[in-house]
Motif scaffolding. Structure first.
Motif, mmCIF file in Angstrom:
data_model
loop_
_atom_site.group_PDB
_atom_site.id
_atom_site.type_symbol
_atom_site.label_atom_id
_atom_site.label_comp_id
_atom_site.label_asym_id
_atom_site.label_seq_id
_atom_site.Cartn_x
_atom_site.Cartn_y
_atom_site.Cartn_z
ATOM 1 N N VAL A 26 0.819 -1.224 0.000
ATOM 2 C CA VAL A 26 0.000 0.000 0.000
ATOM 3 C C VAL A 26 0.849 1.268 0.000
ATOM 4 O O VAL A 26 0.322 2.364 0.203
ATOM 5 N N ASP A 28 -0.394 4.181 -2.407
ATOM 6 C CA ASP A 28 -1.652 4.772 -1.932
ATOM 7 C C ASP A 28 -1.395 5.624 -0.694
ATOM 8 O O ASP A 28 -1.931 6.731 -0.563
ATOM 9 N N ALA A 29 -0.569 5.125 0.220
ATOM 10 C CA ALA A 29 -0.250 5.871 1.437
ATOM 11 C C ALA A 29 0.459 7.184 1.093
ATOM 12 O O ALA A 29 0.162 8.229 1.678
ATOM 13 N N ASP A 48 -2.913 -3.567 9.110
ATOM 14 C CA ASP A 48 -3.086 -2.249 8.516
ATOM 15 C C ASP A 48 -1.899 -1.334 8.776
ATOM 16 O O ASP A 48 -0.989 -1.657 9.534
ATOM 17 N N LEU A 68 -10.012 6.045 -0.789
ATOM 18 C CA LEU A 68 -8.957 5.023 -0.742
ATOM 19 C C LEU A 68 -8.737 4.420 0.643
ATOM 20 O O LEU A 68 -8.353 3.261 0.754
ATOM 21 N N ALA A 69 -8.947 5.197 1.676
ATOM 22 C CA ALA A 69 -8.644 4.735 3.035
ATOM 23 C C ALA A 69 -9.750 3.827 3.562
ATOM 24 O O ALA A 69 -10.926 4.024 3.250
ATOM 25 N N ARG A 70 -9.353 2.850 4.353
ATOM 26 C CA ARG A 70 -10.331 2.009 5.039
ATOM 27 C C ARG A 70 -11.080 2.834 6.083
ATOM 28 O O ARG A 70 -12.277 2.665 6.299
ATOM 29 N N GLU A 85 -6.136 5.101 7.566
ATOM 30 C CA GLU A 85 -5.688 3.725 7.689
ATOM 31 C C GLU A 85 -5.934 2.997 6.375
ATOM 32 O O GLU A 85 -6.964 3.205 5.723
ATOM 33 N N LEU A 86 -4.966 2.178 6.010
ATOM 34 C CA LEU A 86 -5.057 1.342 4.806
ATOM 35 C C LEU A 86 -4.830 -0.105 5.217
ATOM 36 O O LEU A 86 -3.954 -0.385 6.055
ATOM 37 N N ASP A 87 -5.607 -1.013 4.645
ATOM 38 C CA ASP A 87 -5.364 -2.435 4.896
ATOM 39 C C ASP A 87 -4.016 -2.822 4.318
ATOM 40 O O ASP A 87 -3.621 -2.361 3.248
ATOM 41 N N CYS A 88 -3.299 -3.647 5.040
ATOM 42 C CA CYS A 88 -1.981 -4.110 4.593
ATOM 43 C C CYS A 88 -1.796 -5.537 5.094
ATOM 44 O O CYS A 88 -1.865 -5.772 6.301
#
Length: 137
Positions: free
Chosen positions: A46, A49-50, A83, A115-117, A133-136
């Motif tokens: 991610v 995106d981050a 995440d 884009l963010a969770r 927060e992004l899933d990872c």
């Protein structure tokens, strides 16, 4: 690798402590913050995106707070189970809405929410933190 095989995405590394970087509140340092984050998330699927979301959030910090008027902003990245959380803390001030009718402005948080969770804003005029927060895996 055979023609039918596909690469397995790298797993995010999980540091035991949050990583933090404090940067001067200039547009040049938004780019440096993205590079710092890319290094901190090296190998994480991610990362790009981050970096995009960090750019949006940090730019808002400069546009809407004392951070962009001779101040600084702080970026924190936390790897947790499943995440990545990125936070941008500004130095506060009145958060005035954009008054320009320029369509280029006003879309940063729409991108973040797309884009963010999860994402949010904490704080007040003395200082705010915008996080996402992004899933990872």
């Amino acid at each position: 690798m055979s023609s039918g095989a596909h690469a397995v995405p790298a797993l995010c590394p999980r540091p035991t402590v949050p990583l933090r970087s404090r940067l001067p509140g200039t547009a040049e340092h938004v780019a440096r913050a993205r590079q710092w984050l890319r290094t901190a998330l090296d190998g994480c699927p991610v990362t790009e995106d981050a970096a995009l979301l960090l750019s949006e959030v940090a730019t808002n910090a400069l546009a809407h707070s004392a951070s962009g008027r001779g101040g600084a902003f702080t970026v924190t990245v936390l790897h947790r189970s499943g995440d990545v959380r990125v936070e941008v803390a500004d130095q506060g001030g009145l958060w005035l809405p954009e008054t320009a009718e320029d369509e280029v402005h006003g879309r940063g948080l729409v991108i973040v929410s797309s884009l963010a969770r999860a994402w949010g804003i904490t704080g007040d005029e003395s200082g705010r933190t915008v996080w996402f927060e992004l899933d990872c895996p």
